[in-house]
Design an enzyme around this catalytic site. Structure first.
Site, PDB file in Angstrom:
ATOM      1  N   LYS A  14      41.542  50.297  59.289  1.00 48.81           N
ATOM      2  CA  LYS A  14      42.591  50.527  60.300  1.00 48.81           C
ATOM      3  C   LYS A  14      42.990  49.205  60.968  1.00 48.81           C
ATOM      4  O   LYS A  14      44.170  48.894  61.073  1.00 48.81           O
ATOM      5  CB  LYS A  14      42.091  51.511  61.380  1.00 48.81           C
ATOM      6  CG  LYS A  14      41.689  52.866  60.818  1.00 48.81           C
ATOM      7  CD  LYS A  14      41.268  53.838  61.905  1.00 48.81           C
ATOM      8  CE  LYS A  14      40.032  53.415  62.666  1.00 48.81           C
ATOM      9  NZ  LYS A  14      38.782  53.391  61.860  1.00 48.81           N
ATOM     10  N   ARG A 124      31.272  43.158  56.959  1.00 48.90           N
ATOM     11  CA  ARG A 124      32.331  42.736  57.895  1.00 48.90           C
ATOM     12  C   ARG A 124      31.835  41.612  58.804  1.00 48.90           C
ATOM     13  O   ARG A 124      30.705  41.600  59.263  1.00 48.90           O
ATOM     14  CB  ARG A 124      32.764  43.911  58.759  1.00 48.90           C
ATOM     15  CG  ARG A 124      33.696  43.476  59.890  1.00 48.90           C
ATOM     16  CD  ARG A 124      34.460  44.584  60.511  1.00 48.90           C
ATOM     17  NE  ARG A 124      33.648  45.607  61.115  1.00 48.90           N
ATOM     18  CZ  ARG A 124      34.139  46.752  61.571  1.00 48.90           C
ATOM     19  NH1 ARG A 124      35.426  47.001  61.458  1.00 48.90           N
ATOM     20  NH2 ARG A 124      33.355  47.649  62.096  1.00 48.90           N
TER      21      ARG A 124
HETATM   22  P1  AP5 Z   1      36.686  50.941  66.705  1.00 51.27           P
HETATM   23  O1  AP5 Z   1      36.741  49.460  66.830  1.00 51.27           O
HETATM   24  O2  AP5 Z   1      37.944  51.712  66.713  1.00 51.27           O
HETATM   25  O3  AP5 Z   1      35.809  51.244  65.396  1.00 51.27           O
HETATM   26  P2  AP5 Z   1      36.001  52.244  64.172  1.00 51.27           P
HETATM   27  O4  AP5 Z   1      36.981  53.345  64.333  1.00 51.27           O
HETATM   28  O5  AP5 Z   1      34.608  52.606  63.843  1.00 51.27           O
HETATM   29  O6  AP5 Z   1      36.708  51.383  63.136  1.00 51.27           O
HETATM   30  P3  AP5 Z   1      36.292  49.982  62.664  1.00 51.27           P
HETATM   31  O7  AP5 Z   1      36.839  48.925  63.590  1.00 51.27           O
HETATM   32  O8  AP5 Z   1      34.806  49.910  62.409  1.00 51.27           O
HETATM   33  O9  AP5 Z   1      36.944  49.928  61.228  1.00 51.27           O
HETATM   34  P4  AP5 Z   1      38.434  49.758  60.745  1.00 51.27           P
HETATM   35  O10 AP5 Z   1      38.917  51.026  60.164  1.00 51.27           O
HETATM   36  O11 AP5 Z   1      39.288  49.105  61.806  1.00 51.27           O
HETATM   37  O12 AP5 Z   1      38.165  48.761  59.554  1.00 51.27           O
HETATM   38  P5  AP5 Z   1      38.453  47.187  59.390  1.00 51.27           P
HETATM   39  O13 AP5 Z   1      39.903  46.944  59.215  1.00 51.27           O
HETATM   40  O14 AP5 Z   1      37.742  46.405  60.425  1.00 51.27           O
HETATM   41  O15 AP5 Z   1      35.759  51.554  67.832  1.00 51.27           O
HETATM   42  C1  AP5 Z   1      34.494  51.004  68.116  1.00 51.27           C
HETATM   43  C2  AP5 Z   1      33.792  51.876  69.143  1.00 51.27           C
HETATM   44  O16 AP5 Z   1      34.546  51.902  70.381  1.00 51.27           O
HETATM   45  C3  AP5 Z   1      33.643  53.370  68.772  1.00 51.27           C
HETATM   46  O17 AP5 Z   1      32.508  53.597  67.957  1.00 51.27           O
HETATM   47  C4  AP5 Z   1      33.501  53.999  70.158  1.00 51.27           C
HETATM   48  O18 AP5 Z   1      32.222  53.761  70.685  1.00 51.27           O
HETATM   49  C5  AP5 Z   1      34.494  53.195  70.983  1.00 51.27           C
HETATM   50  N1  AP5 Z   1      35.846  53.784  70.964  1.00 51.27           N
HETATM   51  C6  AP5 Z   1      36.976  53.208  70.444  1.00 51.27           C
HETATM   52  N2  AP5 Z   1      38.028  54.025  70.585  1.00 51.27           N
HETATM   53  C7  AP5 Z   1      37.565  55.141  71.204  1.00 51.27           C
HETATM   54  C8  AP5 Z   1      38.191  56.347  71.601  1.00 51.27           C
HETATM   55  N3  AP5 Z   1      39.490  56.577  71.396  1.00 51.27           N
HETATM   56  N4  AP5 Z   1      37.405  57.308  72.182  1.00 51.27           N
HETATM   57  C9  AP5 Z   1      36.090  57.102  72.410  1.00 51.27           C
HETATM   58  N5  AP5 Z   1      35.435  55.971  72.059  1.00 51.27           N
HETATM   59  C10 AP5 Z   1      36.186  54.991  71.446  1.00 51.27           C
HETATM   60  O19 AP5 Z   1      37.742  46.980  57.951  1.00 51.27           O
HETATM   61  C11 AP5 Z   1      36.348  47.085  57.795  1.00 51.27           C
HETATM   62  C12 AP5 Z   1      35.835  46.001  56.818  1.00 51.27           C
HETATM   63  O20 AP5 Z   1      36.326  46.284  55.503  1.00 51.27           O
HETATM   64  C13 AP5 Z   1      36.335  44.593  57.156  1.00 51.27           C
HETATM   65  O21 AP5 Z   1      35.338  43.691  56.806  1.00 51.27           O
HETATM   66  C14 AP5 Z   1      37.585  44.409  56.266  1.00 51.27           C
HETATM   67  O22 AP5 Z   1      37.812  43.057  55.925  1.00 51.27           O
HETATM   68  C15 AP5 Z   1      37.214  45.242  55.046  1.00 51.27           C
HETATM   69  N6  AP5 Z   1      38.346  45.940  54.436  1.00 51.27           N
HETATM   70  C16 AP5 Z   1      39.396  46.528  55.075  1.00 51.27           C
HETATM   71  N7  AP5 Z   1      40.209  47.131  54.191  1.00 51.27           N
HETATM   72  C17 AP5 Z   1      39.642  46.936  52.960  1.00 51.27           C
HETATM   73  C18 AP5 Z   1      40.012  47.310  51.637  1.00 51.27           C
HETATM   74  N8  AP5 Z   1      41.119  48.038  51.401  1.00 51.27           N
HETATM   75  N9  AP5 Z   1      39.191  46.952  50.607  1.00 51.27           N
HETATM   76  C19 AP5 Z   1      38.060  46.239  50.847  1.00 51.27           C
HETATM   77  N10 AP5 Z   1      37.669  45.835  52.068  1.00 51.27           N
HETATM   78  C20 AP5 Z   1      38.449  46.187  53.130  1.00 51.27           C
END
Ligand code: AP5
Length: 216
Positions: A14, A124
């Site tokens: 995302k 990551r």
């Molecule tokens: P948040 O930061 O939103 O974490 P998440 O939803 O768990 O999502 P991530 O940031 O871990 O992953 P992403 O989908 O953004 O992936 P990314 O692009 O980084 O929230 C963190 C915390 O905050 C929550 O757990 C909660 O505690 C709190 N919180 C936040 N919002 C909240 C709400 N609304 N309500 C309540 N609590 C809340 O990619 C991941 C990795 O994979 C990277 O290394 C990237 O380089 C790699 N990658 C990306 N795409 C690909 C691909 N297509 N192929 C290969 N590798 C890829």
């Protein structure tokens, strides 16, 4: 005004795609996770109270999230639209948006199997202050372990430990999957455009699919 919601499990990509859509559409990407991590990093009162919650991979209370998101989308840079990355992620949060009179036009669902997520999250690396994200294999920085722009050392997020990833996945299935079902239903009623994307594809391929969404 463009209002876009990006939804999907932790590690679906995302944040990675939000940055790209933001440039494509010239609207800000709002990551609730980044807003919360900034508070923790700066050591604010709020940051201290939520540190243990987010590091454990649990969800921050809905009321607090609503306060933060309402404040953020009222800022000037959001007047032509915004991308919500990480909000709403509970049915209460989706209802709160409706109460605020905010109807997203496009919901982009990044779908990926749980099995692929551990590898994504354990590889990551992030630049703490900007939130720029890399992956040791799939999106490496130009210089190992260093941010491309500032040269600062990259870090691993505290919630990217295997036991915390399990908690995040549990919360995703319990609380966020119903929000996805809600938007699918809304799309059947022509209230929103709901687009499902295969997030297991390489980053560039997911971006290509997204480009098609915006040129359709
Ligand atoms: P948040 O930061 O939103 O974490 P998440 O939803 O768990 O999502 P991530 O940031 O871990 O992953 P992403 O989908 O953004 O992936 P990314 O692009 O980084 O929230 C963190 C915390 O905050 C929550 O757990 C909660 O505690 C709190 N919180 C936040 N919002 C909240 C709400 N609304 N309500 C309540 N609590 C809340 O990619 C991941 C990795 O994979 C990277 O290394 C990237 O380089 C790699 N990658 C990306 N795409 C690909 C691909 N297509 N192929 C290969 N590798 C890829």
């Amino acid at each position: 005004m463009k209002r876009i919601v990006l939804i999907g499990p932790p590690g679906a990509g995302k944040g990675t795609q939000a940055g790209i859509i933001s440039e494509m559409n010239q609207i800000p990407a709002i990551s609730t996770g980044q807003i919360l991590r900034d508070e923790v990093r700066l050591g604010s009162e709020l940051g201290q109270s939520i540190k243990s919650i987010i590091e454990a991979g649990s969800l921050v209370p809905d009321e607090l999230m609503l306060e933060l998101i309402s404040k953020r989308i009222a800022e000037k840079d959001c007047e032509n639209g915004y991308i919500l990355d990480g909000y709403p992620r509970t049915p209460n949060q989706a209802e709160a948006l409706i109460r605020l009179g905010i109807q997203p036009q496009i919901v982009l669902y990044l779908k990926i199997a749980d099995e692929l997520i551990i590898e994504r999250l354990s590889g990551r690396r992030v630049h703490e202050s900007s939130g720029r994200t890399y992956h040791v294999l799939y999106n490496p920085p130009k210089v190992e372990e260093k941010d491309d722009i500032t040269g600062d050392l990259l870090v691993q997020r505290a919630d990217d430990k295997p036991e915390n990833i399990k908690t995040r996945l549990f919360n995703y299935h319990a609380s966020t999957q119903p929000v996805i079902n809600f938007y699918q239903q809304q799309s059947l009623e022509n209230k929103v455009r709901f687009v499902e994307l295969d997030a297991s594809l390489p980053i560039e391929d997911v971006t290509e699919c997204l480009k098609n969404v915006f040129t359709d």
